[in-house]
Design a protein around this motif. Sequence first.
Motif, PDB file in Angstrom:
ATOM      1  N   GLY A  67       0.783  -1.234   0.000  1.00 54.91           N
ATOM      2  CA  GLY A  67       0.000   0.000   0.000  1.00 54.91           C
ATOM      3  C   GLY A  67       0.813   1.280   0.000  1.00 54.91           C
ATOM      4  O   GLY A  67       0.244   2.372   0.033  1.00 54.91           O
ATOM      5  N   THR A  68       2.122   1.171  -0.065  1.00 57.19           N
ATOM      6  CA  THR A  68       2.950   2.374  -0.135  1.00 57.19           C
ATOM      7  C   THR A  68       2.807   2.998  -1.515  1.00 57.19           C
ATOM      8  O   THR A  68       2.886   2.302  -2.533  1.00 57.19           O
ATOM      9  CB  THR A  68       4.422   2.036   0.119  1.00 57.19           C
ATOM     10  N   THR A  69       2.593   4.309  -1.533  1.00 57.50           N
ATOM     11  CA  THR A  69       2.345   4.997  -2.804  1.00 57.50           C
ATOM     12  C   THR A  69       3.464   5.970  -3.145  1.00 57.50           C
ATOM     13  O   THR A  69       4.209   6.424  -2.269  1.00 57.50           O
ATOM     14  CB  THR A  69       1.016   5.764  -2.755  1.00 57.50           C
ATOM     15  N   GLY A  70       3.556   6.276  -4.421  1.00 56.86           N
ATOM     16  CA  GLY A  70       4.499   7.274  -4.909  1.00 56.86           C
ATOM     17  C   GLY A  70       3.898   7.969  -6.122  1.00 56.86           C
ATOM     18  O   GLY A  70       3.119   7.341  -6.866  1.00 56.86           O
ATOM     19  N   TYR A  71       4.248   9.224  -6.314  1.00 60.91           N
ATOM     20  CA  TYR A  71       3.657  10.015  -7.389  1.00 60.91           C
ATOM     21  C   TYR A  71       4.707  10.858  -8.104  1.00 60.91           C
ATOM     22  O   TYR A  71       5.696  11.287  -7.503  1.00 60.91           O
ATOM     23  CB  TYR A  71       2.599  10.968  -6.810  1.00 60.91           C
ATOM     24  N   ALA A  72       4.442  11.107  -9.367  1.00 61.67           N
ATOM     25  CA  ALA A  72       5.228  12.081 -10.095  1.00 61.67           C
ATOM     26  C   ALA A  72       4.954  13.459  -9.507  1.00 61.67           C
ATOM     27  O   ALA A  72       3.839  13.733  -9.054  1.00 61.67           O
ATOM     28  CB  ALA A  72       4.857  12.060 -11.571  1.00 61.67           C
ATOM     29  N   ASP A  73       5.962  14.314  -9.519  1.00 65.12           N
ATOM     30  CA  ASP A  73       5.786  15.656  -8.945  1.00 65.12           C
ATOM     31  C   ASP A  73       4.645  16.403  -9.616  1.00 65.12           C
ATOM     32  O   ASP A  73       3.935  17.176  -8.970  1.00 65.12           O
ATOM     33  CB  ASP A  73       7.081  16.457  -9.089  1.00 65.12           C
ATOM     34  N   SER A  74       4.457  16.154 -10.897  1.00 63.70           N
ATOM     35  CA  SER A  74       3.453  16.898 -11.650  1.00 63.70           C
ATOM     36  C   SER A  74       2.022  16.577 -11.240  1.00 63.70           C
ATOM     37  O   SER A  74       1.103  17.328 -11.576  1.00 63.70           O
ATOM     38  CB  SER A  74       3.623  16.622 -13.156  1.00 63.70           C
TER      39      SER A  74
END
Length: 114
Positions: free
Chosen positions: A55-62
């Motif tokens: 469930g760990t998430t990551g996103y592009a800065d945009s």
Amino acid sequence: QVQLVESGGGLVQAGGSLRLSCAASRINFRVAAMGWYRQAPGKQRELVARISSGGTTGYADSVKGRFTILRDNAKNTVYLQMNSLKPEDTSVYYCTALLGEQYWGQGTQVTVSS
């Protein structure tokens, strides 16, 4: 053969929202890392959001603060909730699963009009 089927794309005005879904089959979904990429015409495919099996998430800065990735292990489905859409978010969005190998869906078009 692993199958990833995206849905939920479409045309939306700037500032609007869309929710993409990706239904996975023939894969041990609970232990797979899932993600969403996008590719605009003439540009490289880029990672938008990812979520680990835990469930760990990551996103592009945009897209930080505007997009949310979620997974429902009971439904073998991963979602991408997209809010405050901008014209620059216009792309084909691809679902991906990583479990030893990387698998791809067929893509779904998102078009944001200004």
